[in-house]
Design a protein around this motif. Structure first.
Motif, PDB file in Angstrom:
ATOM      1  N   ARG A 148       0.813  -1.221   0.006  1.00  0.00           N
ATOM      2  CA  ARG A 148      -0.104  -0.117   0.032  1.00  0.00           C
ATOM      3  C   ARG A 148       0.929   1.462   0.061  1.00  0.00           C
ATOM      4  O   ARG A 148       2.020   1.027   0.481  1.00  0.00           O
ATOM      5  N   TYR A 149       0.279   2.271  -0.583  1.00  0.00           N
ATOM      6  CA  TYR A 149       0.966   3.450  -0.626  1.00  0.00           C
ATOM      7  C   TYR A 149       0.005   4.599   0.068  1.00  0.00           C
ATOM      8  O   TYR A 149      -1.166   4.482   0.032  1.00  0.00           O
ATOM      9  N   ARG A 150       0.665   5.477   0.772  1.00  0.00           N
ATOM     10  CA  ARG A 150      -0.199   6.352   1.755  1.00  0.00           C
ATOM     11  C   ARG A 150       0.410   7.930   1.491  1.00  0.00           C
ATOM     12  O   ARG A 150       1.618   7.910   1.114  1.00  0.00           O
ATOM     13  N   PHE A 151      -0.544   8.658   1.574  1.00  0.00           N
ATOM     14  CA  PHE A 151      -0.300  10.106   1.588  1.00  0.00           C
ATOM     15  C   PHE A 151      -1.184  10.869   2.301  1.00  0.00           C
ATOM     16  O   PHE A 151      -2.327  10.390   2.610  1.00  0.00           O
ATOM     17  N   THR A 152      -0.981  12.280   2.608  1.00  0.00           N
ATOM     18  CA  THR A 152      -1.706  12.964   3.670  1.00  0.00           C
ATOM     19  C   THR A 152      -2.269  14.189   2.786  1.00  0.00           C
ATOM     20  O   THR A 152      -1.263  14.913   2.102  1.00  0.00           O
ATOM     21  N   ALA A 153      -3.155  14.456   2.815  1.00  0.00           N
ATOM     22  CA  ALA A 153      -3.911  15.840   1.987  1.00  0.00           C
ATOM     23  C   ALA A 153      -4.314  16.686   3.158  1.00  0.00           C
ATOM     24  O   ALA A 153      -4.943  16.311   3.980  1.00  0.00           O
ATOM     25  N   ARG A 154      -4.143  18.095   2.862  1.00  0.00           N
ATOM     26  CA  ARG A 154      -4.621  18.900   3.673  1.00  0.00           C
ATOM     27  C   ARG A 154      -5.332  19.946   2.821  1.00  0.00           C
ATOM     28  O   ARG A 154      -4.920  20.755   2.088  1.00  0.00           O
ATOM     29  N   LEU A 155      -6.789  19.950   2.966  1.00  0.00           N
ATOM     30  CA  LEU A 155      -7.432  20.826   2.401  1.00  0.00           C
ATOM     31  C   LEU A 155      -8.066  22.035   3.335  1.00  0.00           C
ATOM     32  O   LEU A 155      -8.554  21.896   4.603  1.00  0.00           O
ATOM     33  N   ARG A 156      -8.045  23.319   2.726  1.00  0.00           N
ATOM     34  CA  ARG A 156      -8.578  24.273   3.283  1.00  0.00           C
ATOM     35  C   ARG A 156     -10.070  24.390   3.005  1.00  0.00           C
ATOM     36  O   ARG A 156     -10.310  24.443   1.563  1.00  0.00           O
ATOM     37  N   VAL A 157     -11.231  24.258   3.553  1.00  0.00           N
ATOM     38  CA  VAL A 157     -12.432  24.193   3.469  1.00  0.00           C
ATOM     39  C   VAL A 157     -13.345  25.278   4.132  1.00  0.00           C
ATOM     40  O   VAL A 157     -13.174  25.574   5.144  1.00  0.00           O
ATOM     41  N   ARG A 158     -13.990  25.815   3.200  1.00  0.00           N
ATOM     42  CA  ARG A 158     -15.101  27.045   3.746  1.00  0.00           C
ATOM     43  C   ARG A 158     -16.085  26.328   4.218  1.00  0.00           C
ATOM     44  O   ARG A 158     -16.780  25.194   3.743  1.00  0.00           O
ATOM     45  N   ALA A 159     -17.064  27.189   5.342  1.00  0.00           N
ATOM     46  CA  ALA A 159     -18.251  26.424   5.844  1.00  0.00           C
ATOM     47  C   ALA A 159     -19.520  26.789   4.734  1.00  0.00           C
ATOM     48  O   ALA A 159     -19.014  27.626   4.027  1.00  0.00           O
ATOM     49  N   ALA A 160     -20.234  26.083   4.791  1.00  0.00           N
ATOM     50  CA  ALA A 160     -21.343  26.263   3.917  1.00  0.00           C
ATOM     51  C   ALA A 160     -22.506  27.035   4.603  1.00  0.00           C
ATOM     52  O   ALA A 160     -22.369  27.268   5.822  1.00  0.00           O
ATOM     53  N   ARG A 161     -23.415  27.944   3.935  1.00  0.00           N
ATOM     54  CA  ARG A 161     -24.180  28.718   4.528  1.00  0.00           C
ATOM     55  C   ARG A 161     -25.400  28.062   4.286  1.00  0.00           C
ATOM     56  O   ARG A 161     -25.769  27.316   3.546  1.00  0.00           O
TER      57      ARG A 161
END
Length: 122
Positions: A109-122
Motif C-alpha cells: 500500500r501507498y499512503r499520503f496525507t492531504a490538507r484541504l482548506r475548506v469553507r463553511a457552507a451557508r
C-alpha cells in the motif's frame, strides 16, 4: 448561519467518481478487493469560524507494489488538480505517496496525507 460539511465523505465520493474501477471507502472492506483506496479524516485545525484545514489520510492497496502506487498517485493528482469540483474547497496540499505495506499482512500500500482548506457552507 454557517456550518461545516462532511469533507471526508465528499472526498470519498469525489475520488470514487473519478478513479476508474477502483473502490474508495472509509474502511478496509471486509471482503477486500484486489485494489482499493481508503480515505479517512486524520486531524486538522479550525482556522476561524468559516474556514477549516481538514487533514485526510489516503491509502491505496493492491496485490503488488506498482499497482498500489498508481492509484495513490492518481488520487493525489485529482485532489491537487481537480478539486474545483468540490465547491467548498479553497486549497489543497498533499504529501508525496510513500510505501507503507500493511504491518500484519505485508500487502502493498501507498499512503499520503492531504490538507484541504475548506469553507463553511451557508
Amino acid at each position: 448561519m454557517t456550518h461545516f460539511t462532511d469533507t471526508e465523505a465528499e472526498v470519498i465520493a469525489f475520488l470514487a467518481d473519478r478513479l476508474d474501477d477502483v473502490p474508495v471507502s472509509l474502511r478496509v472492506p471486509a471482503e477486500r478487493p484486489e485494489t482499493f483506496v481508503r480515505v479517512w479524516g486524520s486531524g486538522g485545525e479550525g482556522v476561524n469560524r468559516v474556514m477549516d484545514d481538514v487533514q485526510l489520510t489516503n491509502e491505496a492497496w493492491a496485490a503488488d507494489d506498482e499497482d498500489a502506487g498508481l492509484p495513490a498517485l492518481h488520487a493525489r493528482d485529482l485532489l491537487l488538480n481537480a478539486s474545483s469540483a468540490l465547491p467548498l474547497v479553497r486549497r489543497v496540499q498533499a504529501t508525496r505517496p510513500y510505501f507503507a505495506p500493511d504491518s500484519t499482512t505485508e500487502i502493498p500500500r501507498y499512503r499520503f496525507t492531504a490538507r484541504l482548506r475548506v469553507r463553511a457552507a451557508r
